[in-house]
Design a protein around this motif. Sequence first.
Motif, PDB file in Angstrom:
ATOM      1  N   GLY A 114      10.267 -18.786  40.358  1.00 55.34           N
ATOM      2  CA  GLY A 114       8.875 -18.713  40.687  1.00 55.34           C
ATOM      3  C   GLY A 114       8.302 -18.338  39.210  1.00 55.34           C
ATOM      4  O   GLY A 114       8.679 -18.616  38.201  1.00 55.34           O
ATOM      5  N   GLY A 115       7.237 -17.309  39.382  1.00 50.20           N
ATOM      6  CA  GLY A 115       6.601 -16.799  38.016  1.00 50.20           C
ATOM      7  C   GLY A 115       7.629 -16.080  36.963  1.00 50.20           C
ATOM      8  O   GLY A 115       7.305 -15.431  36.103  1.00 50.20           O
TER       9      GLY A 115
ATOM     10  N   GLY B 282      10.546 -17.157  35.952  1.00 46.75           N
ATOM     11  CA  GLY B 282      11.132 -18.269  35.307  1.00 46.75           C
ATOM     12  C   GLY B 282      12.501 -18.807  35.986  1.00 46.75           C
ATOM     13  O   GLY B 282      12.301 -19.320  36.989  1.00 46.75           O
TER      14      GLY B 282
ATOM     15  N   VAL C  65      -2.501 -19.417  37.615  1.00 46.85           N
ATOM     16  CA  VAL C  65      -1.905 -20.119  38.548  1.00 46.85           C
ATOM     17  C   VAL C  65      -2.931 -20.774  39.343  1.00 46.85           C
ATOM     18  O   VAL C  65      -4.167 -19.997  39.959  1.00 46.85           O
ATOM     19  CB  VAL C  65      -1.025 -19.620  39.406  1.00 46.85           C
ATOM     20  CG1 VAL C  65      -0.427 -20.423  40.566  1.00 46.85           C
ATOM     21  CG2 VAL C  65       0.253 -19.304  38.584  1.00 46.85           C
TER      22      VAL C  65
ATOM     23  N   ASN D  56      10.816 -24.352  32.106  1.00 45.12           N
ATOM     24  CA  ASN D  56       9.823 -23.259  32.609  1.00 45.12           C
ATOM     25  C   ASN D  56       8.469 -23.620  32.211  1.00 45.12           C
ATOM     26  O   ASN D  56       7.617 -23.216  32.795  1.00 45.12           O
ATOM     27  CB  ASN D  56      10.223 -22.055  31.819  1.00 45.12           C
ATOM     28  CG  ASN D  56      11.299 -21.189  32.899  1.00 45.12           C
ATOM     29  OD1 ASN D  56      11.137 -21.198  33.944  1.00 45.12           O
ATOM     30  ND2 ASN D  56      11.864 -20.121  32.118  1.00 45.12           N
TER      31      ASN D  56
ATOM     32  N   ASN E  59      15.635 -23.532  44.028  1.00 50.15           N
ATOM     33  CA  ASN E  59      14.852 -22.370  44.301  1.00 50.15           C
ATOM     34  C   ASN E  59      15.749 -21.026  44.904  1.00 50.15           C
ATOM     35  O   ASN E  59      16.785 -21.013  45.393  1.00 50.15           O
ATOM     36  CB  ASN E  59      13.550 -22.269  44.640  1.00 50.15           C
ATOM     37  CG  ASN E  59      13.526 -22.804  46.308  1.00 50.15           C
ATOM     38  OD1 ASN E  59      14.588 -22.613  47.064  1.00 50.15           O
ATOM     39  ND2 ASN E  59      12.568 -23.642  46.595  1.00 50.15           N
TER      40      ASN E  59
ATOM     41  N   PHE F  85       6.548 -18.054  32.155  1.00 52.33           N
ATOM     42  CA  PHE F  85       5.386 -17.764  31.313  1.00 52.33           C
ATOM     43  C   PHE F  85       4.299 -17.339  32.097  1.00 52.33           C
ATOM     44  O   PHE F  85       4.306 -17.742  33.231  1.00 52.33           O
ATOM     45  CB  PHE F  85       4.993 -19.178  30.551  1.00 52.33           C
ATOM     46  CG  PHE F  85       6.222 -19.620  29.622  1.00 52.33           C
ATOM     47  CD1 PHE F  85       6.249 -18.991  28.488  1.00 52.33           C
ATOM     48  CD2 PHE F  85       7.060 -20.529  30.032  1.00 52.33           C
ATOM     49  CE1 PHE F  85       7.172 -19.415  27.616  1.00 52.33           C
ATOM     50  CE2 PHE F  85       8.084 -20.927  29.286  1.00 52.33           C
ATOM     51  CZ  PHE F  85       8.049 -20.254  27.780  1.00 52.33           C
TER      52      PHE F  85
ATOM     53  N   THR G 162      15.524 -21.574  39.862  1.00 48.74           N
ATOM     54  CA  THR G 162      14.193 -21.276  39.573  1.00 48.74           C
ATOM     55  C   THR G 162      13.525 -20.022  40.381  1.00 48.74           C
ATOM     56  O   THR G 162      13.954 -19.828  41.428  1.00 48.74           O
ATOM     57  CB  THR G 162      13.120 -22.574  39.881  1.00 48.74           C
ATOM     58  OG1 THR G 162      13.143 -22.670  41.225  1.00 48.74           O
ATOM     59  CG2 THR G 162      13.531 -23.809  39.092  1.00 48.74           C
TER      60      THR G 162
ATOM     61  N   ALA H  15       5.384 -27.642  40.748  1.00 50.31           N
ATOM     62  CA  ALA H  15       6.181 -26.922  39.676  1.00 50.31           C
ATOM     63  C   ALA H  15       7.613 -27.184  39.816  1.00 50.31           C
ATOM     64  O   ALA H  15       8.068 -27.362  38.571  1.00 50.31           O
ATOM     65  CB  ALA H  15       5.625 -25.619  40.205  1.00 50.31           C
TER      66      ALA H  15
END
Length: 281
Positions: A201-202, A204, A223, A253, A179, A219, A199, A229
């Motif tokens: 988070g939101g 992608g 949430v 994703n 991340n 996407f 990664t 995740a």
Amino acid sequence: SVVVVGSVNLDAVTVCERFPHPGETVAGLSVAFGQGGKGANQARSAARSGAPTAFIGAVGDDDAAETVLNSLAGAEVDVSRVARVSGSTGFANVTVDGAGENHIVVVPGANAEVAVGEASRRAIAEADVLLLQLEIPLDAVLDAARAAREAGTVVLLNPSPVRALPDELVGLLDAVVVNRDEEKALADVVARVPHVITTLGGDGARATGPGGTVEAPGFAVDVVDTTGAGDAFAGALAAHWDLPPAERLRRANAAGALTATAAGAAAAPTAAEVDAFLAAQ
Ligand code: ADP
């Protein structure tokens, strides 16, 4: 096929209006038990993504062992090489209050005893992809990576919880899944690994490899809980390592996003659920 060498825990999640003060007892609102641990979560996600998947780790000689092994077997994960050691299975005691804050106590238990023996080395050699995290002894991580390299099995590491990595291990990695925080903390490692999957988070994910950089947007989903995740993403990525990078990232994703729409850490979607989700985009 995928082999995960890693951790497994029994998670107990209690919800209360407010946390007790030291020495105080409060009435809780609910309790739920589930299988956790990054290794087991990622194995579950890989299996549900459609790859034949084996989990290698250790459980104790307590009732929790049956609970977590049954849960993994129910997700079609091969648990036949999980070791039984004396003492407790890994355990995470999570308390959540009305504001959504949490207190967590994790007991490593049997996870601290994970070792890679001959049968495990054979399983790793026969797999396409080995997926590792850092919730077990570093010696086990190294032994698994060595067995994979010797046999030509692709080695993926999700370096979580983040820690310094020996040069030998870095040299055995084909890819890291990080991340944003891990990417920053391990900048020196990331610079030396052929494939880096980040990664976002939101937003992608991004993959940088010998062929260049591929970005896959996130996407938009409602949430509920992003716990797990990242594990769902890593498992799906390993399961789809044979796909072209853009498609691999898109499916990972989708697995991460769908996991964020449900409570708890062990809710990785099946390949069919991802297919339906992608078809609706
Ligand atoms: P971690 O939980 O390990 O810190 P991320 O927060 O980057 O990792 O999330 C992992 C993956 O889960 C992301 O790459 C994305 O695919 C998915 N994801 C996480 N949060 C969201 C979100 N809010 N909306 C959509 N997808 C998400």
